[in-house]
Design a protein around this motif. Structure first.
Motif, PDB file in Angstrom:
ATOM      1  N   MET A 123      73.158 -13.057 -11.668  1.00 51.75           N
ATOM      2  CA  MET A 123      74.740 -13.114 -11.483  1.00 51.75           C
ATOM      3  C   MET A 123      75.425 -12.895 -13.290  1.00 51.75           C
ATOM      4  SD  MET A 123      77.230 -16.058 -10.281  1.00 51.75           S
ATOM      5  CE  MET A 123      79.149 -15.887 -10.172  1.00 51.75           C
ATOM      6  N   LEU A 124      74.888 -13.795 -13.934  1.00 53.43           N
ATOM      7  CA  LEU A 124      75.551 -13.789 -15.376  1.00 53.43           C
ATOM      8  C   LEU A 124      75.141 -12.310 -15.872  1.00 53.43           C
ATOM      9  CD1 LEU A 124      74.094 -17.163 -16.458  1.00 53.43           C
ATOM     10  CD2 LEU A 124      76.499 -16.531 -15.961  1.00 53.43           C
ATOM     11  N   HIS A 129      77.362  -6.537 -17.445  1.00 57.05           N
ATOM     12  CA  HIS A 129      77.432  -5.280 -17.370  1.00 57.05           C
ATOM     13  C   HIS A 129      78.737  -4.642 -16.933  1.00 57.05           C
ATOM     14  CE1 HIS A 129      73.005  -5.751 -18.324  1.00 57.05           C
ATOM     15  NE2 HIS A 129      72.981  -4.414 -18.561  1.00 57.05           N
ATOM     16  N   LEU A 130      79.554  -5.468 -16.636  1.00 61.38           N
ATOM     17  CA  LEU A 130      80.698  -4.990 -16.104  1.00 61.38           C
ATOM     18  C   LEU A 130      81.804  -4.827 -17.211  1.00 61.38           C
ATOM     19  CD1 LEU A 130      81.691  -7.161 -12.952  1.00 61.38           C
ATOM     20  CD2 LEU A 130      80.397  -5.372 -12.873  1.00 61.38           C
ATOM     21  N   GLY A 175      77.873  -3.656  -6.687  1.00 61.12           N
ATOM     22  CA  GLY A 175      77.131  -2.282  -7.153  1.00 61.12           C
ATOM     23  C   GLY A 175      75.958  -2.768  -8.116  1.00 61.12           C
ATOM     24  N   THR A 176      76.468  -3.547  -9.193  1.00 58.70           N
ATOM     25  CA  THR A 176      75.688  -3.868 -10.487  1.00 58.70           C
ATOM     26  C   THR A 176      74.331  -4.459  -9.885  1.00 58.70           C
ATOM     27  OG1 THR A 176      77.487  -3.563 -11.863  1.00 58.70           O
ATOM     28  CG2 THR A 176      75.472  -4.640 -12.746  1.00 58.70           C
ATOM     29  N   LEU A 180      70.375  -4.377 -10.211  1.00 64.35           N
ATOM     30  CA  LEU A 180      69.504  -5.117 -11.022  1.00 64.35           C
ATOM     31  C   LEU A 180      68.623  -5.990 -10.240  1.00 64.35           C
ATOM     32  CD1 LEU A 180      72.295  -6.537 -13.646  1.00 64.35           C
ATOM     33  CD2 LEU A 180      70.474  -5.052 -14.088  1.00 64.35           C
ATOM     34  N   ALA A 181      69.019  -6.321  -8.950  1.00 69.54           N
ATOM     35  CA  ALA A 181      68.268  -7.078  -8.116  1.00 69.54           C
ATOM     36  C   ALA A 181      66.712  -6.449  -7.823  1.00 69.54           C
ATOM     37  CB  ALA A 181      68.617  -7.246  -6.747  1.00 69.54           C
TER      38      ALA A 181
END
Length: 207
Positions: A123-124, A129-130, A175-176, A180-181
């Motif tokens: 999450m962090l 990255h936003l 979306g990010t 990343l997941a």
């Protein structure tokens, strides 16, 4: 609490430095938390926090009681953040508008305090990255639990505009996170538990 805030600020405007000190103490951990996942450095977060309260001290007489003390302070913190990010961007040769650039784009390190759970760290990292403004509105919502109206006061925009920015930021975050997941299961537990991860981090960083 807000009535007490206003009483302290009014006394501060009238020259009571002790009241100003009490107000700063009350919001110190919240403003520091505001900068934690944006600077990647404890020292830098502390410096920007000091700049915020210096700005509050210099501008206290201009406070017109048309917003809450809390949103007034976060608005100052937002301006401090933007000035700092613009300076870093210039130093690193970034030419994009600040609304399109993230703290990760600026090459800043990881969050000051890493989450204990993989979902918290994910999450962090996704927030970092936003675009900075999107990260800011989400963290004001998740960490500080500001309403859309209050976020609008921080951003100096109508409540409807703040709601629109929150919706857009949440879509960008989703979306990010998908990018990343590591797998669908991790994505689901992160997305479905965002409020929980945020609440736990908020406690870890100081309520």
């Amino acid at each position: 609490m807000e009535a007490d805030d206003l009483a302290l600020l009014t006394a501060w405007q009238q020259g009571d430095r002790q009241a100003g000190g009490q107000l700063i103490d009350r919001y110190l951990s919240r403003i520091l938390r505001f900068f934690r996942n944006k600077t990647g450095s404890t020292e830098q977060a502390e410096d920007l926090t000091q700049r915020t309260f210096r700005g509050a001290s210099e501008g206290v007489l201009r406070f017109r009681h048309d917003a809450s003390v809390r949103t007034w302070l976060f608005a100052i913190a937002r301006n401090v953040l933007r000035q700092w990010a613009e300076q870093i961007a210039r130093q690193r040769g970034r030419t994009e508008p600040l609304g399109e650039i993230s703290v990760a784009d600026l090459g800043l390190g990881p969050a000051t305090v890493a989450g204990r759970r993989r979902e918290q760290r994910l999450m962090l990292e996704a927030l970092r990255h936003l675009p900075i403004e999107s990260q800011l509105v989400l963290e004001l919502s998740y960490w500080e639990q500001l309403t859309a109206r209050e976020i609008g006061e921080v951003l100096d925009c109508p409540e409807g505009t703040a709601r629109s920015r929150l919706r857009s930021a949440r879509q960008l975050l989703r979306g990010t996170l998908e990018q990343l997941a590591r797998n669908p299961s991790e994505l689901d537990t992160t997305v479905n538990g965002l409020e929980t991860w945020a609440r736990e981090l908020r406690r870890a960083w100081g309520a």
